[in-house]
Scaffold this motif. Structure first.
Motif, PDB file in Angstrom:
ATOM      1  N   TYR A   1     -40.212  72.977 -19.544  1.00 51.48           N
ATOM      2  CA  TYR A   1     -39.785  74.212 -18.885  1.00 51.48           C
ATOM      3  C   TYR A   1     -40.899  74.996 -18.198  1.00 51.48           C
ATOM      4  O   TYR A   1     -40.633  76.034 -17.619  1.00 51.48           O
ATOM      5  CB  TYR A   1     -39.061  75.114 -19.899  1.00 51.48           C
ATOM      6  CG  TYR A   1     -37.869  74.410 -20.493  1.00 51.48           C
ATOM      7  CD1 TYR A   1     -36.714  74.228 -19.754  1.00 51.48           C
ATOM      8  CD2 TYR A   1     -37.912  73.894 -21.787  1.00 51.48           C
ATOM      9  CE1 TYR A   1     -35.630  73.550 -20.282  1.00 51.48           C
ATOM     10  CE2 TYR A   1     -36.835  73.224 -22.322  1.00 51.48           C
ATOM     11  CZ  TYR A   1     -35.693  73.048 -21.559  1.00 51.48           C
ATOM     12  OH  TYR A   1     -34.624  72.372 -22.085  1.00 51.48           O
ATOM     13  N   SER A   2     -42.120  74.518 -18.243  1.00 47.40           N
ATOM     14  CA  SER A   2     -43.212  75.238 -17.572  1.00 47.40           C
ATOM     15  C   SER A   2     -43.642  74.462 -16.326  1.00 47.40           C
ATOM     16  O   SER A   2     -43.285  73.301 -16.143  1.00 47.40           O
ATOM     17  CB  SER A   2     -44.406  75.412 -18.515  1.00 47.40           C
ATOM     18  OG  SER A   2     -45.079  74.187 -18.689  1.00 47.40           O
ATOM     19  N   ASP A   3     -44.424  75.133 -15.485  1.00 48.38           N
ATOM     20  CA  ASP A   3     -44.911  74.475 -14.270  1.00 48.38           C
ATOM     21  C   ASP A   3     -45.927  73.383 -14.577  1.00 48.38           C
ATOM     22  O   ASP A   3     -46.178  72.516 -13.733  1.00 48.38           O
ATOM     23  CB  ASP A   3     -45.529  75.511 -13.324  1.00 48.38           C
ATOM     24  CG  ASP A   3     -44.463  76.268 -12.549  1.00 48.38           C
ATOM     25  OD1 ASP A   3     -43.297  75.831 -12.532  1.00 48.38           O
ATOM     26  OD2 ASP A   3     -44.805  77.314 -11.954  1.00 48.38           O
ATOM     27  N   SER A   4     -46.515  73.406 -15.751  1.00 45.31           N
ATOM     28  CA  SER A   4     -47.468  72.359 -16.108  1.00 45.31           C
ATOM     29  C   SER A   4     -46.763  71.146 -16.726  1.00 45.31           C
ATOM     30  O   SER A   4     -47.418  70.170 -17.079  1.00 45.31           O
ATOM     31  CB  SER A   4     -48.513  72.902 -17.093  1.00 45.31           C
ATOM     32  OG  SER A   4     -47.878  73.326 -18.291  1.00 45.31           O
ATOM     33  N   GLY A   5     -45.450  71.192 -16.814  1.00 41.61           N
ATOM     34  CA  GLY A   5     -44.672  70.108 -17.410  1.00 41.61           C
ATOM     35  C   GLY A   5     -44.200  69.085 -16.390  1.00 41.61           C
ATOM     36  O   GLY A   5     -44.731  68.989 -15.277  1.00 41.61           O
ATOM     37  N   ILE A   6     -43.176  68.341 -16.756  1.00 37.16           N
ATOM     38  CA  ILE A   6     -42.704  67.224 -15.932  1.00 37.16           C
ATOM     39  C   ILE A   6     -41.917  67.656 -14.696  1.00 37.16           C
ATOM     40  O   ILE A   6     -41.809  66.893 -13.744  1.00 37.16           O
ATOM     41  CB  ILE A   6     -41.852  66.241 -16.768  1.00 37.16           C
ATOM     42  CG1 ILE A   6     -40.658  66.952 -17.390  1.00 37.16           C
ATOM     43  CG2 ILE A   6     -42.685  65.560 -17.817  1.00 37.16           C
ATOM     44  CD1 ILE A   6     -39.681  66.022 -18.072  1.00 37.16           C
ATOM     45  N   VAL A   7     -41.361  68.873 -14.707  1.00 36.88           N
ATOM     46  CA  VAL A   7     -40.601  69.355 -13.551  1.00 36.88           C
ATOM     47  C   VAL A   7     -41.089  70.753 -13.166  1.00 36.88           C
ATOM     48  O   VAL A   7     -40.523  71.752 -13.601  1.00 36.88           O
ATOM     49  CB  VAL A   7     -39.076  69.392 -13.841  1.00 36.88           C
ATOM     50  CG1 VAL A   7     -38.313  69.794 -12.585  1.00 36.88           C
ATOM     51  CG2 VAL A   7     -38.578  68.066 -14.353  1.00 36.88           C
ATOM     52  N   PRO A   8     -42.128  70.828 -12.350  1.00 38.94           N
ATOM     53  CA  PRO A   8     -42.557  72.146 -11.872  1.00 38.94           C
ATOM     54  C   PRO A   8     -41.449  72.786 -11.033  1.00 38.94           C
ATOM     55  O   PRO A   8     -40.640  72.093 -10.407  1.00 38.94           O
ATOM     56  CB  PRO A   8     -43.779  71.830 -11.003  1.00 38.94           C
ATOM     57  CG  PRO A   8     -44.210  70.469 -11.401  1.00 38.94           C
ATOM     58  CD  PRO A   8     -43.000  69.757 -11.881  1.00 38.94           C
ATOM     59  N   ARG A   9     -41.449  74.091 -11.001  1.00 35.42           N
ATOM     60  CA  ARG A   9     -40.396  74.817 -10.278  1.00 35.42           C
ATOM     61  C   ARG A   9     -40.347  74.437  -8.805  1.00 35.42           C
ATOM     62  O   ARG A   9     -39.278  74.385  -8.206  1.00 35.42           O
ATOM     63  CB  ARG A   9     -40.596  76.326 -10.417  1.00 35.42           C
ATOM     64  CG  ARG A   9     -40.298  76.847 -11.784  1.00 35.42           C
ATOM     65  CD  ARG A   9     -40.639  78.312 -11.922  1.00 35.42           C
ATOM     66  NE  ARG A   9     -42.025  78.544 -11.568  1.00 35.42           N
ATOM     67  CZ  ARG A   9     -42.453  79.567 -10.832  1.00 35.42           C
ATOM     68  NH1 ARG A   9     -41.615  80.469 -10.397  1.00 35.42           N
ATOM     69  NH2 ARG A   9     -43.723  79.710 -10.557  1.00 35.42           N
ATOM     70  N   VAL A  10     -41.480  74.166  -8.215  1.00 35.43           N
ATOM     71  CA  VAL A  10     -41.528  73.851  -6.794  1.00 35.43           C
ATOM     72  C   VAL A  10     -40.705  72.608  -6.472  1.00 35.43           C
ATOM     73  O   VAL A  10     -40.088  72.516  -5.409  1.00 35.43           O
ATOM     74  CB  VAL A  10     -42.991  73.728  -6.299  1.00 35.43           C
ATOM     75  CG1 VAL A  10     -43.666  72.500  -6.865  1.00 35.43           C
ATOM     76  CG2 VAL A  10     -43.061  73.753  -4.793  1.00 35.43           C
ATOM     77  N   LEU A  11     -40.657  71.636  -7.376  1.00 36.15           N
ATOM     78  CA  LEU A  11     -39.845  70.432  -7.161  1.00 36.15           C
ATOM     79  C   LEU A  11     -38.361  70.765  -7.129  1.00 36.15           C
ATOM     80  O   LEU A  11     -37.616  70.226  -6.312  1.00 36.15           O
ATOM     81  CB  LEU A  11     -40.122  69.388  -8.247  1.00 36.15           C
ATOM     82  CG  LEU A  11     -41.464  68.688  -8.203  1.00 36.15           C
ATOM     83  CD1 LEU A  11     -41.598  67.723  -9.372  1.00 36.15           C
ATOM     84  CD2 LEU A  11     -41.649  67.962  -6.889  1.00 36.15           C
ATOM     85  N   LEU A  12     -37.924  71.645  -8.021  1.00 35.58           N
ATOM     86  CA  LEU A  12     -36.511  72.035  -8.037  1.00 35.58           C
ATOM     87  C   LEU A  12     -36.148  72.869  -6.817  1.00 35.58           C
ATOM     88  O   LEU A  12     -35.086  72.683  -6.222  1.00 35.58           O
ATOM     89  CB  LEU A  12     -36.192  72.836  -9.300  1.00 35.58           C
ATOM     90  CG  LEU A  12     -36.023  72.051 -10.581  1.00 35.58           C
ATOM     91  CD1 LEU A  12     -35.787  72.993 -11.746  1.00 35.58           C
ATOM     92  CD2 LEU A  12     -34.877  71.077 -10.471  1.00 35.58           C
ATOM     93  N   LEU A  13     -37.011  73.774  -6.446  1.00 33.99           N
ATOM     94  CA  LEU A  13     -36.722  74.668  -5.330  1.00 33.99           C
ATOM     95  C   LEU A  13     -36.779  73.948  -3.988  1.00 33.99           C
ATOM     96  O   LEU A  13     -36.098  74.348  -3.049  1.00 33.99           O
ATOM     97  CB  LEU A  13     -37.668  75.866  -5.357  1.00 33.99           C
ATOM     98  CG  LEU A  13     -37.549  76.747  -6.611  1.00 33.99           C
ATOM     99  CD1 LEU A  13     -38.619  77.817  -6.620  1.00 33.99           C
ATOM    100  CD2 LEU A  13     -36.161  77.355  -6.717  1.00 33.99           C
ATOM    101  N   ASP A  14     -37.570  72.879  -3.889  1.00 34.74           N
ATOM    102  CA  ASP A  14     -37.660  72.113  -2.645  1.00 34.74           C
ATOM    103  C   ASP A  14     -36.401  71.290  -2.376  1.00 34.74           C
ATOM    104  O   ASP A  14     -36.148  70.920  -1.233  1.00 34.74           O
ATOM    105  CB  ASP A  14     -38.875  71.174  -2.668  1.00 34.74           C
ATOM    106  CG  ASP A  14     -40.167  71.909  -2.383  1.00 34.74           C
ATOM    107  OD1 ASP A  14     -40.109  73.072  -1.938  1.00 34.74           O
ATOM    108  OD2 ASP A  14     -41.236  71.316  -2.624  1.00 34.74           O
ATOM    109  N   THR A  15     -35.642  70.980  -3.396  1.00 33.19           N
ATOM    110  CA  THR A  15     -34.434  70.169  -3.208  1.00 33.19           C
ATOM    111  C   THR A  15     -33.312  70.968  -2.579  1.00 33.19           C
ATOM    112  O   THR A  15     -32.298  70.404  -2.182  1.00 33.19           O
ATOM    113  CB  THR A  15     -33.949  69.571  -4.542  1.00 33.19           C
ATOM    114  OG1 THR A  15     -33.655  70.628  -5.454  1.00 33.19           O
ATOM    115  CG2 THR A  15     -34.978  68.630  -5.128  1.00 33.19           C
ATOM    116  N   GLY A  16     -33.458  72.280  -2.476  1.00 34.15           N
ATOM    117  CA  GLY A  16     -32.446  73.120  -1.842  1.00 34.15           C
ATOM    118  C   GLY A  16     -31.303  73.433  -2.789  1.00 34.15           C
ATOM    119  O   GLY A  16     -31.260  72.988  -3.931  1.00 34.15           O
TER     120      GLY A  16
END
Length: 190
Positions: free
Chosen positions: A43-58
């Motif tokens: 759940y953190s940006d240092s983990g396997i799914v940084p927020r930027v990856l989720l937000l880039d998918t639209g």
């Protein structure tokens, strides 16, 4: 008060709803405790799914967990979810607690969709239908503070939906197990 056949069949006893509330709250608390073990990794940006990856998918993502990738903020959101689940457990402001639990659970699941299972979706659906049920009518702080109804049976569209939701789990689960791999050649488990 005489209940109709429909109300008798599809109505739910308020004491059963109280037991359902307690079990659902315990399930939420257990789920939060289990997920908290991997708080940083999932759940953190240092983990396997940084927020930027989720937000880039639209797409629109209703998640408080996307406001920060900090472990401290994620821990605070976990604590808030545990507080709401505890309020649900004891039946304190039950409708508000149920709605808060639903939103916080949705928010948590949206934060990392890669670790979700069918059980996570079922928890969300049960919480959704629970928002429309009098879960705090018996064995709760709410019931102690307000006068109680004399009868124990409750019927509404929400009771009907909750009963059908439980039936769907078993019906479609059985339906999915009717293919050749289950029946003819028996290789489904392999």
């Amino acid at each position: 008060m005489k209940l109709s056949n429909t109300q008798q069949i599809f109505g739910i006893d308020l004491r059963t709803l109280a037991f359902f509330r307690i079990c659902l709250a315990c399930l939420l608390l257990g789920d939060l405790a289990d997920r908290a073990i991997d708080l940083s990794a999932h759940y953190s940006d240092s983990g396997i799914v940084p927020r930027v990856l989720l937000l880039d998918t639209g797409g629109w993502r209703p998640s408080l967990h996307l406001i920060s990738g900090s472990v401290v903020i994620q821990g605070a959101l976990f604590a808030l979810a545990a507080l709401c689940a505890s309020a649900l457990l004891f039946g304190y402001r039950t409708r508000v607690a149920t709605a808060a639990c639903w939103f916080l659970t949705l928010s948590l699941q949206v934060r990392n969709p890669y670790i979700m299972s069918g059980g996570d979706t079922l928890i969300l659906l049960l919480l959704f239908w629970s928002m429309f049920l009098p879960l705090g009518a018996r064995f709760s702080v709410d019931a102690a503070l307000t006068p109680q109804q004399s009868h124990n049976r409750y019927f509404s569209i929400a009771t009907l939906a909750l009963l059908f939701q439980c039936m769907y789990v078993y019906f479609f689960g059985a339906l999915l197990k009717t293919g050749d791999t289950w029946l003819a050649d028996g290789t489904a488990l392999a």
